[in-house]
Design an enzyme around this catalytic site. Structure first.
Site, PDB file in Angstrom:
ATOM      1  N   HIS A  79     -12.129  64.763  36.775  1.00 40.67           N
ATOM      2  CA  HIS A  79     -11.438  63.513  36.438  1.00 40.67           C
ATOM      3  C   HIS A  79     -10.996  63.424  34.986  1.00 40.67           C
ATOM      4  CE1 HIS A  79     -12.388  61.284  40.209  1.00 40.67           C
ATOM      5  NE2 HIS A  79     -13.444  62.082  40.212  1.00 40.67           N
TER       6      HIS A  79
ATOM      7  N   LYS B 259      -7.502  48.147  30.699  1.00 44.31           N
ATOM      8  CA  LYS B 259      -8.161  49.412  31.006  1.00 44.31           C
ATOM      9  C   LYS B 259      -9.212  49.620  29.925  1.00 44.31           C
ATOM     10  CE  LYS B 259      -4.046  51.407  30.766  1.00 44.31           C
ATOM     11  NZ  LYS B 259      -3.724  52.455  31.708  1.00 44.31           N
ATOM     12  N   ARG B 260     -10.083  50.634  30.093  1.00 39.23           N
ATOM     13  CA  ARG B 260     -11.029  50.918  29.017  1.00 39.23           C
ATOM     14  C   ARG B 260     -10.268  51.169  27.706  1.00 39.23           C
ATOM     15  NH1 ARG B 260     -16.484  51.784  30.258  1.00 39.23           N
ATOM     16  NH2 ARG B 260     -16.654  52.055  28.018  1.00 39.23           N
TER      17      ARG B 260
ATOM     18  N   LYS C 292      -5.458  56.297  25.420  1.00 37.63           N
ATOM     19  CA  LYS C 292      -4.686  55.343  26.224  1.00 37.63           C
ATOM     20  C   LYS C 292      -3.686  54.560  25.359  1.00 37.63           C
ATOM     21  CE  LYS C 292      -8.493  54.773  29.562  1.00 37.63           C
ATOM     22  NZ  LYS C 292      -7.959  55.157  30.896  1.00 37.63           N
TER      23      LYS C 292
ATOM     24  N   THR D 215      -5.353  54.526  37.818  1.00 40.94           N
ATOM     25  CA  THR D 215      -5.305  53.858  39.121  1.00 40.94           C
ATOM     26  C   THR D 215      -4.853  52.412  38.941  1.00 40.94           C
ATOM     27  OG1 THR D 215      -7.695  53.572  38.879  1.00 40.94           O
ATOM     28  CG2 THR D 215      -6.955  55.267  40.422  1.00 40.94           C
TER      29      THR D 215
ATOM     30  N   LYS E  11      -2.265  49.762  41.122  1.00 43.00           N
ATOM     31  CA  LYS E  11      -2.528  48.360  41.495  1.00 43.00           C
ATOM     32  C   LYS E  11      -1.379  47.463  41.032  1.00 43.00           C
ATOM     33  CE  LYS E  11      -7.307  49.581  41.030  1.00 43.00           C
ATOM     34  NZ  LYS E  11      -8.404  49.757  40.060  1.00 43.00           N
TER      35      LYS E  11
HETATM   36  C1  26V Z   1     -13.714  60.000  28.809  1.00 43.98           C
HETATM   37  C2  26V Z   1     -14.267  60.162  27.572  1.00 43.98           C
HETATM   38  C3  26V Z   1     -13.392  60.036  26.424  1.00 43.98           C
HETATM   39  C4  26V Z   1     -14.074  60.017  25.096  1.00 43.98           C
HETATM   40  C5  26V Z   1     -15.275  60.885  25.037  1.00 43.98           C
HETATM   41  C6  26V Z   1     -16.231  60.712  26.155  1.00 43.98           C
HETATM   42  C7  26V Z   1     -15.605  60.494  27.453  1.00 43.98           C
HETATM   43  C8  26V Z   1     -16.344  60.611  28.585  1.00 43.98           C
HETATM   44  C9  26V Z   1     -15.767  60.425  29.819  1.00 43.98           C
HETATM   45  C10 26V Z   1     -14.475  60.115  29.931  1.00 43.98           C
HETATM   46  C11 26V Z   1     -13.827  59.917  31.255  1.00 43.98           C
HETATM   47  C12 26V Z   1     -14.714  60.231  32.398  1.00 43.98           C
HETATM   48  C13 26V Z   1     -13.988  60.515  33.607  1.00 43.98           C
HETATM   49  C14 26V Z   1     -13.121  59.380  34.074  1.00 43.98           C
HETATM   50  O1  26V Z   1     -13.526  58.247  34.155  1.00 43.98           O
HETATM   51  N1  26V Z   1     -11.903  59.709  34.434  1.00 43.98           N
HETATM   52  C15 26V Z   1     -10.934  58.785  34.973  1.00 43.98           C
HETATM   53  O2  26V Z   1     -10.941  58.961  36.382  1.00 43.98           O
HETATM   54  C16 26V Z   1      -9.994  58.135  37.040  1.00 43.98           C
HETATM   55  C17 26V Z   1     -10.179  58.363  38.532  1.00 43.98           C
HETATM   56  O3  26V Z   1      -9.828  59.654  38.872  1.00 43.98           O
HETATM   57  C18 26V Z   1      -8.592  58.474  36.578  1.00 43.98           C
HETATM   58  O4  26V Z   1      -7.680  57.616  37.210  1.00 43.98           O
HETATM   59  C19 26V Z   1      -8.480  58.344  35.064  1.00 43.98           C
HETATM   60  O5  26V Z   1      -7.224  58.776  34.641  1.00 43.98           O
HETATM   61  C20 26V Z   1      -9.577  59.130  34.399  1.00 43.98           C
HETATM   62  O6  26V Z   1      -9.601  58.892  33.000  1.00 43.98           O
END
Ligand code: 26V
Length: 832
Positions: free
Chosen positions: A374, A565-566, A571, A673, A677
């Site tokens: 992801h 969003k986060r 982003k 996602t 929506k």
């Molecule tokens: C992001 C980051 C960024 C800064 C450093 C630490 C860290 C750790 C985890 C993440 C993201 C984790 C994975 C995630 O949530 N991915 C999201 O998954 C969604 C469902 O597939 C997708 O729509 C998003 O684009 C994606 O960011």
């Protein structure tokens, strides 16, 4: 009674359809729960308990179908899938349950008889927020689609005592408050203490030689923790199916250690209990600063081990000790690398507990595991110190080493002498502190590896995982994300969904591609007027909600420009605020006559340890404060930060958005996602060629999408010579924006607080290249104005966005997973 867990032996105890579905029966049960179970007497004082009473009433009606589903599974469901995820962002459950079994009207009628409005009762439910963001919400949408498609899929997760924190804004800063969601009782879950499992930590490994010459590995002297499952019903949409989400809660194996208690160390006995319970205490926020925590690894192992033990025990009960058919009948979907430790754990259980040899166990593992990635962000790719693994999970580490040795042997065979490749592909990253690379472990142990949008999957194949894609091209595939239209259109947008059903019938609720039939009405003036009316009602509702939560009264006539969003640098909420400042500046200079009145809405949480994300929240609030208090902006520009953004907030927000901001740096957002929506609800996207935006653009066509910015290749090419200061200097609008910022205009009494923002924009090493896309973004926003001014044109665009959103249903996504990876037979039931 049999000791068999199936309900078959007790079928007659719960005949289907025993409970009435009419308003009388609902009211009778409601009052029973309210008075007899919850011990309440008067509505005036005890209204909050009405939610619980109604939830229990509805849960009873789900229970019958839940049993039916489990019975049908025992009878004919052979192959099953198990979704393993550390996160599920379920949101509220009551409304979804009512709609699924189609009793909302009758329940509302029952409430009406005691003078209570349904909306009021539904408003009493708190979100179940066991997730961070997109990944967790995707898991929730998937469960909804699996149940609706009658697929035998069980979700496995952790029952955190504290979910996603609540966000409060104080002086423009984010303040985190805990989310003790279980405090006010969660009426949906069923505790299954009978299915508890023991999870091992620590200790050491021992090897024994068996009489037949085989070696047997043992993991001894462990500290054990109990995993207790709580089942949550997942109703399918009007099909009689109720699937299961099984959430594990940690507990001490003994309530407390009697020996220690007798020796007088009561506090030590209680401490051991607390340490066990800590494992499921709190959901981890996803930030780099939170990575590497021992407790997080314990959580991951807790989920993997408990779930696998549960599934293997169920298999043994039904099939005995023969695991040769296991992979043909079971598939595990790993939601990112968080549960990837399931790969060595399945090996351990099959070998050490069930007596399989390595080859047999590896065949089972590799044929049953599938991994979804992801994120492409390198800092988000999980690694764990080998030393931590050795201390916490010594037997699991041995197995990881063996998996790695065999992987490297395979690599050597394919590329003899290519030592660099060996080092690149090793599951163990060598260095002063050796690390376990969880993504590589997941790839090695899976038969399928997928990304979540076309672009993202291609970047995995040709970038991040290129070596592995060369070794095993057949494993790599794409599954573009989707969202459930039951929650994200039918439930959250009654005015628009009513209008749609009036025009094309209600079939879209389970077959979203039917929305395409709306396209032929996109130019119909009376349909357009009705469309605008529905959307205006939603905008009024959101404006009221925002006024209540944030104290800003938005004008519903304005263009609602939304980014929720986060908060993450990639982003680029920053880019959005730079545009806000540009508009503000333009209007102030008297040069904004041609601009369409806009209300900018931004919302999202920053991970507690992510300093820059928190700076961005402060920045948004400060700019909003200046804009909203400037009389020159009246009727022209407003801006608000929506506090404590969550699933329920999105249900209020997405039906009211005119413009959907999807402005990440190309190549960074795996899918998104929220973009889907918004589109489904008739918002038009302004976006980069990133994630699923690419497919949204393709579906809706360039004339119904505001595209801007560098694409992936251009971003990478521009990086070497990136000079933001020169970009600013060459652009008069950008210069004025930066001058306003630098002059302290947005932080009058707070010197220096926006310095990190200014530095970020002007940093030549800015990984997100914000300045590079400024001009293109500003110009695209001007095109938005032009389109919005023509109500007929905009409404047509809006209708076409909804009409072409069919592909973005999670039903389609799940059908893709099922066709290519899970290969499950639907287990249909009679229906309601
Ligand atoms: C992001 C980051 C960024 C800064 C450093 C630490 C860290 C750790 C985890 C993440 C993201 C984790 C994975 C995630 O949530 N991915 C999201 O998954 C969604 C469902 O597939 C997708 O729509 C998003 O684009 C994606 O960011």
């Amino acid at each position: 009674m049999t000791d068999d867990h199936s309900t078959l032996g007790n079928l007659e105890l719960l005949p289907p359809g025993a409970l009435g579905m009419d308003a009388d029966a609902i009211l009778a049960d409601l009052t029973h729960y309210f008075c007899h179970t919850l011990g309440r007497r008067t509505l005036r004082f005890d209204a909050p308990f009405l939610y619980q009473a109604l939830a229990l009433t509805v849960r009873d009606r789900l229970m019958e179908r839940w049993n039916e589903t489990n019975i049908a599974l025992e009878r004919n469901g052979s192959r099953r899938a198990h979704y393993l995820s550390l996160e599920y962002l379920m949101g509220r459950l009551l409304r979804n349950a009512l709609l699924s079994i189609d009793i909302e009207d009758r329940a509302a009628c029952a409430l009406e008889r005691i003078g209570v409005a349904m909306e009021e009762v539904q408003g009493l439910e708190h979100d179940t927020g066991l997730g961070n963001g997109g990944l967790g919400r995707l898991a929730a949408c998937f469960l909804d689609s699996c149940a609706t498609l009658a697929l035998p899929v069980t979700g496995y997760g952790i029952r955190y005592q504290y979910g996603m924190f609540h966000q409060r804004i104080s002086d423009g800063y984010q303040v985190e408050e805990p989310d003790p969601w279980l405090r006010d009782v969660f009426p949906w879950e069923i505790e299954r203490i009978d299915l508890a499992r023991t999870i091992k930590y620590g200790g050491r490994t021992a090897v024994h030689e068996e009489r037949d010459g085989r070696t047997r590995h043992e993991w001894v002297d462990t500290h054990d923790v109990l995993a207790i499952p709580y089942d949550v019903p997942i109703p399918g949409y009007r099909n009689g199916v109720v699937n299961t989400l099984r959430l594990w809660s940690a507990a001490a194996t003994d309530e407390f250690d009697l020996e220690e208690f007798n020796a007088g160390s009561y506090s030590e006995a209680v401490a051991a209990k607390n340490e066990a319970e800590n494992i499921s205490m709190v959901l981890y926020p996803n930030t780099a600063t939170e990575s590497g925590h021992e407790l997080r690894l314990k959580q991951q192992y807790f989920l993997a081990s408990a779930s696998l033990q549960d599934i293997l025990a169920d298999w043994s009960r039904r099939r005995g000790g023969d695991f040769s058919g296991f992979a043909a009948d079971n598939c595990f979907q790993l939601n990112d690398t968080h549960p990837a430790i399931a790969v060595p754990e399945l090996m351990r259980l099959l070998m050490d507990e069930h007596g399989l040899g390595w080859d047999a166990a590896w065949a089972v593992t590799r044929e049953s595991m599938a991994y979804t990635n992801h994120t492409l962000l390198p800092e988000a790719l999980e690694t764990w110190p080998v030393a931590m693994f050795r201390r916490l999970l010594p037997r699991v580490l041995e197995i990881i080493f063996e998996i790695n040795a065999r992987l490297l042997a395979e690599v050597s065979l394919a590329w003899p002498g290519d030592n660099e490749r060996l080092a690149r592909m090793s599951i163990i990253e060598e260095g002063p502190e050796p690390l376990v690379r969880m993504a590589y472990l997941a790839i090695a142990g899976s038969f399928s590896v997928n990304g979540v949008a076309e672009l993202h999957s291609n970047l995995l194949r040709h970038g991040l995982f290129q070596d592995f894609a060369e070794l095993w091209p057949e494993k790599f595939n794409n599954k573009t994300n989707g969202v459930t239209q039951r929650r994200w259109l039918a439930a959250c947008n009654p005015p628009l969904s009513g209008l749609i059903s009036e025009r094309i019938g209600p079939g879209w609720a389970t077959e979203l591609s039917r929305l395409a039939e709306l396209a032929e009405h996109a130019g119909d003036a009376s349909f357009q007027a009705a469309w605008r009316e529905a959307r205006a009602a939603n905008k009024g509702r959101l404006a009221a909600g925002i006024e209540q939560r944030a104290g800003v009264a938005l004008d519903p006539e304005m263009l609602f420009d939304v980014q929720v969003k986060r908060i993450h640098e990639y982003k680029r909420q920053l880019l959005n605020v730079l545009h806000a400042i540009h508009l503000y500046d333009q209007i102030r200079r008297g040069d904004g006559e041609h601009r369409v009145p806009r209300a900018l809405i931004i919302g999202g949480k920053a991970a507690p340890g992510y300093v820059m994300a928190k700076n961005i929240i402060k920045f948004i609030n400060n700019v909003a404060g200046v804009i909203n208090s400037d009389p020159a902006m009246a009727g022209r520009l407003q801006m608000v930060f929506y506090p404590d953004y969550n699933v329920s907030a999105m249900e209020l927000i997405c039906p009211a958005a005119d413009l959907s901001e999807q402005i990440s740096t190309a190549g960074k957002e795996a899918s998104g996602t929220g973009n889907m929506k918004f589109m489904m609800n008739g918002a038009v996207t302004i976006g980069t060629l990133d994630g699923a935006n690419v497919e949204i653009l393709e579906a809706v066509g360039g004339e119904n999408f505001f595209l801007f910015g560098l694409n992936v290749e251009e971003v990478e090419a521009a990086r070497a010579a990136y000079d933001p200061a020169a970009i600013v200097a060459a652009d008069a609008d950008f210069e004025r924006v930066m001058q306003l910022l630098g002059s302290g205009h947005f932080n009058r009494l707070e010197p220096g607080v926006l310095d990190p923002i200014i530095h970020a924009v002007l940093n030549p090493a800015d990984p997100w290249m914000t300045a590079a896309d400024f001009r293109s973004y500003i110009d695209a926003q001007a095109r938005v104005d032009e389109a919005f001014r023509d109500a007929g044109r905009w409404t047509r665009m809006s209708i076409l966005n909804t009409a072409h959103s069919g592909r973005f249903s999670s039903d389609r996504t799940i059908e893709d997973y099922n066709r290519d990876i899970w290969r499950l037979q639907a287990v249909p039931l009679a229906g309601p």
